[in-house]
Scaffold this motif. Structure first.
Motif, PDB file in Angstrom:
ATOM      1  N   LEU A 110       0.836  -1.204   0.000  1.00 55.69           N
ATOM      2  CA  LEU A 110       0.000   0.000   0.000  1.00 55.69           C
ATOM      3  C   LEU A 110       0.870   1.253   0.000  1.00 55.69           C
ATOM      4  CD1 LEU A 110      -2.777  -0.972   2.589  1.00 55.69           C
ATOM      5  CD2 LEU A 110      -2.591  -1.551   0.183  1.00 55.69           C
ATOM      6  N   PHE A 111       2.121   1.082   0.368  1.00 56.77           N
ATOM      7  CA  PHE A 111       3.104   2.167   0.330  1.00 56.77           C
ATOM      8  C   PHE A 111       4.310   1.666  -0.470  1.00 56.77           C
ATOM      9  CE2 PHE A 111       0.923   2.699   4.438  1.00 56.77           C
ATOM     10  CZ  PHE A 111       0.530   4.034   4.356  1.00 56.77           C
ATOM     11  N   ASP A 112       4.898   2.553  -1.252  1.00 55.44           N
ATOM     12  CA  ASP A 112       6.085   2.180  -2.026  1.00 55.44           C
ATOM     13  C   ASP A 112       7.324   2.303  -1.111  1.00 55.44           C
ATOM     14  OD1 ASP A 112       7.700   1.431  -4.073  1.00 55.44           O
ATOM     15  OD2 ASP A 112       7.775   3.421  -5.010  1.00 55.44           O
ATOM     16  N   ILE A 113       7.325   1.503  -0.096  1.00 60.89           N
ATOM     17  CA  ILE A 113       8.353   1.568   0.950  1.00 60.89           C
ATOM     18  C   ILE A 113       8.811   0.140   1.219  1.00 60.89           C
ATOM     19  CG2 ILE A 113       8.709   2.047   3.431  1.00 60.89           C
ATOM     20  CD1 ILE A 113       8.289   4.673   2.062  1.00 60.89           C
ATOM     21  N   ASN A 114      10.119  -0.049   1.351  1.00 64.49           N
ATOM     22  CA  ASN A 114      10.653  -1.382   1.678  1.00 64.49           C
ATOM     23  C   ASN A 114      11.160  -1.418   3.116  1.00 64.49           C
ATOM     24  OD1 ASN A 114      10.243  -2.655  -0.869  1.00 64.49           O
ATOM     25  ND2 ASN A 114      11.931  -1.417  -1.673  1.00 64.49           N
ATOM     26  N   VAL A 115      11.167  -2.606   3.681  1.00 62.00           N
ATOM     27  CA  VAL A 115      11.551  -2.781   5.084  1.00 62.00           C
ATOM     28  C   VAL A 115      12.771  -3.699   5.159  1.00 62.00           C
ATOM     29  CG1 VAL A 115      10.739  -3.528   7.369  1.00 62.00           C
ATOM     30  CG2 VAL A 115       9.092  -2.655   5.689  1.00 62.00           C
ATOM     31  N   GLU A 116      13.738  -3.317   5.993  1.00 59.75           N
ATOM     32  CA  GLU A 116      14.897  -4.177   6.258  1.00 59.75           C
ATOM     33  C   GLU A 116      14.827  -4.567   7.730  1.00 59.75           C
ATOM     34  OE1 GLU A 116      18.076  -4.819   4.403  1.00 59.75           O
ATOM     35  OE2 GLU A 116      16.855  -4.367   2.632  1.00 59.75           O
ATOM     36  N   THR A 117      14.788  -5.849   8.010  1.00 55.71           N
ATOM     37  CA  THR A 117      14.712  -6.330   9.392  1.00 55.71           C
ATOM     38  C   THR A 117      15.962  -7.136   9.707  1.00 55.71           C
ATOM     39  OG1 THR A 117      12.309  -6.434   9.266  1.00 55.71           O
ATOM     40  CG2 THR A 117      13.335  -7.737  10.992  1.00 55.71           C
ATOM     41  N   ASP A 118      16.705  -6.673  10.709  1.00 55.37           N
ATOM     42  CA  ASP A 118      17.953  -7.341  11.072  1.00 55.37           C
ATOM     43  C   ASP A 118      17.922  -7.645  12.568  1.00 55.37           C
ATOM     44  OD1 ASP A 118      20.506  -8.114  11.675  1.00 55.37           O
ATOM     45  OD2 ASP A 118      21.507  -6.484  10.611  1.00 55.37           O
ATOM     46  N   LEU A 119      17.833  -8.913  12.916  1.00 56.97           N
ATOM     47  CA  LEU A 119      17.716  -9.299  14.323  1.00 56.97           C
ATOM     48  C   LEU A 119      18.975  -8.962  15.126  1.00 56.97           C
ATOM     49  CD1 LEU A 119      15.898 -12.770  14.138  1.00 56.97           C
ATOM     50  CD2 LEU A 119      14.909 -10.517  14.437  1.00 56.97           C
ATOM     51  N   PHE A 120      20.067  -8.657  14.447  1.00 57.22           N
ATOM     52  CA  PHE A 120      21.285  -8.293  15.172  1.00 57.22           C
ATOM     53  C   PHE A 120      21.549  -6.788  15.134  1.00 57.22           C
ATOM     54  CE2 PHE A 120      21.750 -12.813  14.393  1.00 57.22           C
ATOM     55  CZ  PHE A 120      21.938 -13.232  15.703  1.00 57.22           C
ATOM     56  N   ASP A 121      20.507  -6.017  14.836  1.00 59.83           N
ATOM     57  CA  ASP A 121      20.627  -4.561  14.872  1.00 59.83           C
ATOM     58  C   ASP A 121      19.387  -4.006  15.563  1.00 59.83           C
ATOM     59  OD1 ASP A 121      21.291  -1.920  14.503  1.00 59.83           O
ATOM     60  OD2 ASP A 121      20.788  -1.869  12.377  1.00 59.83           O
ATOM     61  N   ARG A 122      19.404  -4.069  16.894  1.00 62.35           N
ATOM     62  CA  ARG A 122      18.267  -3.565  17.658  1.00 62.35           C
ATOM     63  C   ARG A 122      18.428  -2.063  17.839  1.00 62.35           C
ATOM     64  NH1 ARG A 122      13.296  -5.173  18.826  1.00 62.35           N
ATOM     65  NH2 ARG A 122      12.488  -4.723  20.892  1.00 62.35           N
ATOM     66  N   PHE A 123      17.427  -1.321  17.438  1.00 56.04           N
ATOM     67  CA  PHE A 123      17.460   0.135  17.614  1.00 56.04           C
ATOM     68  C   PHE A 123      16.502   0.519  18.735  1.00 56.04           C
ATOM     69  CE2 PHE A 123      15.292   4.182  16.815  1.00 56.04           C
ATOM     70  CZ  PHE A 123      16.367   5.053  16.854  1.00 56.04           C
ATOM     71  N   ASN A 124      17.019   1.283  19.690  1.00 54.56           N
ATOM     72  CA  ASN A 124      16.171   1.823  20.757  1.00 54.56           C
ATOM     73  C   ASN A 124      16.221   3.339  20.684  1.00 54.56           C
ATOM     74  OD1 ASN A 124      15.394  -0.640  22.305  1.00 54.56           O
ATOM     75  ND2 ASN A 124      17.613  -0.820  22.499  1.00 54.56           N
ATOM     76  N   GLY A 125      15.091   3.971  20.734  1.00 52.09           N
ATOM     77  CA  GLY A 125      15.093   5.428  20.665  1.00 52.09           C
ATOM     78  C   GLY A 125      13.776   6.015  21.155  1.00 52.09           C
TER      79      GLY A 125
END
Lengths: 457, 235
Positions: B113-128
């Motif tokens: 529904l959006f022309d957006i891609n997702v990258e999921t990396d279990l060894f790169d946890r982002f907290n913010g």
């Protein structure tokens, strides 16, 4: 032949340990850090004690590893453990270095290593434990541990197939660890089964991991702890080899059955989470060859360490200090539940569970409060609740959302002074729930309540 | 008023499930329909007034995509009808084009529904954290995630970040928006943490309501805004 780099790292780490001790400093993390800096695969080269036991899982690691260590010590075994230090790679290496000769040989018979789940990948591939005890896998700090599938993935990715697993049969997530491990022993709890399957605030396994069907439950104690089965395939909670069949709270004993034996032990603490911890300890000790007499003797002389559980009487006031890990929704909810179930009336609660580090020049993520079940705080035996610490306003909102009467809630942003707000004329039984690293606030609360109980304040 | 909660039994990580409890407390007269992953969605043959879906594990996310893909055209209809839909944490990723699960080496075509891609990396946890603006509203929230979104969301974002990152580390535009479909990587209790946004979101249905426990919620909200504006507080 060991690498030269290993010996350089060993001597440097040992020297730092020696110097830190002379300076009266804690030498339970930094020496390991030096060793890793100088020799990345240090763990691979150090010769471990003859038997290595790893204790992991979300809740109960420290209690389980402390009990195993104290019972083995009581029975004459020499032990290496990291109970006074960190449970990540550097802490574990520091503990091993402490008990290693200059030739790189172990001085002790057995290593009992409490291992942070996230550190599995840095430890097990380099030092395969002979035994791994896992009591549970539950939601924990969301920043580090994300979710239970992620933690299972991390442990399974690291776990050597040769390790014998001691697992909680009543935690169907922990029970399915180690799909490639052939040797598994399960413990479980049959006593005090809940009569009804009450809906759980959160439950981390709902669908069958084998076929995707909705799991059914014989019963659920809390969260996903209970007995489950898939109506569509043969996936189910495993049958415990060690089964706690009775908890006698009057005589402070519990009974465990394995093979055809029925054994009775001293109930050191009656919190159900600790009963599971005891099951893990007994199963492991039997599996490594200890007899009932040896385990029983050790149990009768063991205690839960005071930093985790302590009761004090001061005048007419009963004070209970309970460690309730911040950022850990299940551990905290179990403490709330324990307080609500305690068979006394007129309870007052002082809750100091904010993360210390996350509130110094920071603003702690409070998402975990919403994973934590606050409904136990509605219990009518609880007359007053004081939320202490910088996030007290968030706790108030969370408690109100759980249906807790706002009238019985007070707040104190200064956690050190929170206990002073308890009204001892209303609350004769005061529970202080404190975060692991808020020892100073817990001490202040304890001293304040003792003085108040004596009528000094 | 009918509110459909999608897959709440598995899409409830990080406290997200309590957004529903807060809506229940705010809208005591509303009917809540909890659609399980094994059920046919209520929205298929009906038009709910609001839909909510929360954070989930990566394996659940793949199952949810598989479940919703056949209903893509109906979801587009609901979006065109301006039905408010809130997706928190990684739930909004199901509406993106594709998700690359780097660690597991799996590529999944999502609802696009959006022309957006997702990258999921279990060894790169982002907290913010996020301190952002939605029109004249200040939005505060927390982020803990394995994934970032890549693509142009400059005409379809949720909030403009005053502090904190947007859909990825080099963006300051957080989330995705198409009509009243709001996807945000802010996770956990976004509604109780933002009582004014809760009222705004309910307002998109045409109904006005006062957020539950508003006095307590506003006290915590104001304190958080103050802290988030403090330059010493890291994002």
């Amino acid at each position: 032949m060991k690498k030269i780099r290993f010996y350089i790292a060993l001597y440097a780490a040992k020297l730092s340990q020696f110097l830190l001790k002379i300076l009266g400093r804690n030498a339970t993390y930094f020496p390991g850090k030096i060793a890793i800096r100088l020799c990345k695969d240090f763990l691979k080269h150090i010769t471990p004690p003859k038997t290595v036991i790893a204790v992991t899982g979300t809740n109960g690691k420290t209690t389980v590893s402390n009990l195993i260590s104290s019972i083995l010590t009581e029975n004459g075994y020499s032990i290496t453990n990291n109970s006074f230090g960190s449970n990540v790679q550097a802490g574990i290496i520091s503990a091993l270095i402490e008990d290693t000769t200059l030739c790189g040989k172990p001085k002790k018979d057995i290593a009992i290593l409490e291992v942070d789940e996230r550190s599995s990948l840095l430890i097990y591939p380099q030092m395969a434990p002979d035994y791994l005890v896992c009591n549970n896998i539950m939601r924990d700090s969301l920043k580090r541990n994300a979710h239970t599938e992620f933690i299972s993935y991390i442990i399974n990715s690291a776990l050597p197939a040769s390790t014998k697993l001691i697992l909680n049969a009543d935690d169907i997530i922990a029970a399915t660890l180690g799909p490639n491990n052939k040797q598994k022993t399960y413990f479980g709890l049959d006593a005090e089964k809940p009569e009804a399957n009450t809906p759980q605030h959160i439950r981390d396994i709902v669908y069958c991991p084998s076929c995707g069907a909705l799991l059914e439950s014989e019963y659920v104690r809390y969260n996903h702890i209970g007995r489950h089965y898939c109506p569509n395939c043969d996936f189910q909670s495993p049958t415990p080899d060690y089964l706690i069949t009775n908890i006698d709270r009057t005589n402070n004993t519990f009974t465990i059955r394995h093979d055809s034996d029925s054994e009775t032990y001293t109930l050191i603490n009656d919190n159900i989470v600790n009963v599971y911890n005891f099951g893990a300890v007994i199963a492991l000790l039997h599996e490594i060859g200890l007899s009932y007499e040896q385990i029983s003797k050790g149990f009768s002389q063991s205690k839960i360490v005071k930093t985790r559980f302590e009761t004090i009487q001061s005048g007419n006031t009963n004070i209970t200090m309970l460690m309730a890990k911040g950022q850990n929704p299940i551990a905290c909810a179990r403490c709330y539940d324990y307080v609500a179930r305690s068979q006394v009336e007129n309870k007052g609660l002082v809750i100091i569970v904010d993360d210390l580090d996350d509130n110094i020049n920071n603003s702690e993520s409070t998402c975990w409060l919403y994973d934590c079940d606050y409904t136990a705080l509605k219990d009518p035996s609880i007359k007053q609740i004081i939320f202490g610490g910088p996030r007290c306003k968030d706790h108030v909102l969370r408690a109100q959302l759980a249906g807790v009467d706002a009238e019985k809630i007070s707040i104190c942003e200064n956690a050190t002074k929170a206990a002073g707000m308890i009204d001892l004329t209303k609350c004769q039984n005061v529970f202080v729930l404190h975060e692991l690293y808020r020892a100073a606030d817990a001490k202040a609360a304890k001293e304040m309540l003792i003085s108040m109980g004596r009528g000094e304040l | 008023m009918v509110i459909e909660v999608l897959f709440n039994e598995v899409c409830n990580l990080y406290g997200d499930g309590q957004n529903v409890t807060y809506l229940q407390a705010t809208l005591p007269q509303a009917e809540f329909i909890f659609t399980a992953l094994t059920d046919e969605p209520y929205f298929l043959c009906n038009t709910p007034d609001m839909i909510y879906i929360g954070s989930m594990s990566e394996s659940t996310q793949r199952r949810v995509i598989e479940k919703l893909l056949p209903y893509k055209s109906r979801i587009l209809e609901l979006i065109d009808q301006n039905v408010p839909i809130l997706a928190t944490g990684n739930a909004g990723e199901i509406f993106c084009k594709r998700i690359n699960y780097v660690t597991e080496k799996i590529m999944v075509e999502a609802l696009n529904l959006f022309d957006i891609n997702v990258e999921t990396d279990l060894f790169d946890r982002f907290n913010g954290k996020v301190l952002g603006s939605l029109d004249d509203l200040t939005i505060v929230g927390f982020r803990s995630q394995f994934s970032f979104l890549y693509g142009d969301n400059s005409n379809q974002y949720f909030v403009k970040c005053m502090r904190g990152v947007g859909i990825n580390r080099s963006s300051n535009l957080e989330g995705l928006r198409k009509n009243n479909l709001i996807c945000t990587q802010i996770l956990g209790p976004i509604l109780p943490l933002n009582p004014l946004f809760c009222e705004y979101f309910i307002g998109l249905t045409g109904i006005s309501a006062t957020a539950a426990f508003k006095e307590s919620a506003m006290a915590a909200y104001k304190q958080r805004i103050k802290e988030f504006n403090d330059p010493k507080v890291p994002f």
